[in-house]
Enzyme design. Sequence first.
Site, short mmCIF file in Angstrom:
data_model
loop_
_atom_site.label_atom_id
_atom_site.label_comp_id
_atom_site.label_asym_id
_atom_site.label_seq_id
_atom_site.Cartn_x
_atom_site.Cartn_y
_atom_site.Cartn_z
N CYS A 91 9.74 -0.47 26.62
CA CYS A 91 9.22 0.33 25.50
C CYS A 91 8.16 1.31 25.98
O CYS A 91 7.05 0.90 26.36
CB CYS A 91 8.66 -0.61 24.43
SG CYS A 91 7.72 0.20 23.13
N CYS A 94 4.86 1.37 23.93
CA CYS A 94 4.08 0.15 24.19
C CYS A 94 3.16 0.35 25.38
O CYS A 94 2.03 -0.16 25.40
CB CYS A 94 5.01 -1.03 24.47
SG CYS A 94 6.09 -1.50 23.10
#
Length: 325
Positions: A91, A94
């Site tokens: 991700c 993230c």
Amino acid sequence: MTHPRGSAAKTAALSAALSGAVDLSALKARAEAPQKQPPAPPRPPSADGAAPGAPAAGGAVIDVTEATFQTDVVERSLQQLVVVDLWAEWCGPCKQLSPVLERLAAESGGAWVLAKVDVDANPRIAQLFGAQSIPTVIAIGGGQPVDAFSGALPEPEIRKWLGSLLDALRDRLPGIKAAEENGGGVEVPEDERFTEAEAAFERGDFAAAQAAYERILDVEPANEAAKTALAQVKFTARAEAAGPDAIAKADADPADLDAQLAAADLEVAGQQPEAGFARLIAAVRRSSGDERNKVREHLVALFELFDSADERVMKARRDLASALY
């Protein structure tokens, strides 16, 4: 998400989804069932002799699994705020958000703890919260979710979010008050530039608010908080100027592109984004050249008001691509 993007809107939407619907004890049985869930490796006591699961010096960031969730999140949240960070190695957002959260947790002096959950390794935790995208961040206090947001918010917005949570939970969670007495907590620095812009927006002076945010971006072109706020100001100004009969006018004359744009703004403002998106995609199909580009740019600007993971936005983007090509 169900509302135009912005920290308050996203937080409210996700919090509403979590409220009363998340039983954090759901993982306890799994963690205590050795035949289904292997036990967690033994965790040594902290340097100060605290029992496992108790707030410990230097324990501002902890990795949480399904087996340790009950102790590390639920039980710990009875004493201090626990912020759960749902992330994954693949991700991209993230990787932007997690370092900010980790640094703020370390600065908090124990007022709150960051509990990091790798959703690939611990999918049941993500399912427990009904997370539809990552990063998703959930605040846990007193054993229950109290607030949440999704996406990689700018640091100033995260600081405000944390500050408001600590203020609200101070009297309920003894760990917060103890940390603040020892000099911990989250300070939210005032930014006079944003204060000026927000004040103008609150009094309905959209031109002044827009100018204030544009001045910030002239100096800091990458300031995401200012970009998001500027987009919201422009949209609000257009929607209020559209007038209550904008949709009827657009329906009466599909060839009037300006009427279609105004009607789409009003529909999005009225929590009917699918209708607004469909209206402009139909206008794209009917137009060409500069007119088509004008509609396309307006539609893309509306997309930017929402979380990029919103299913309605993703569908509208696909429909727009089909209309263009």
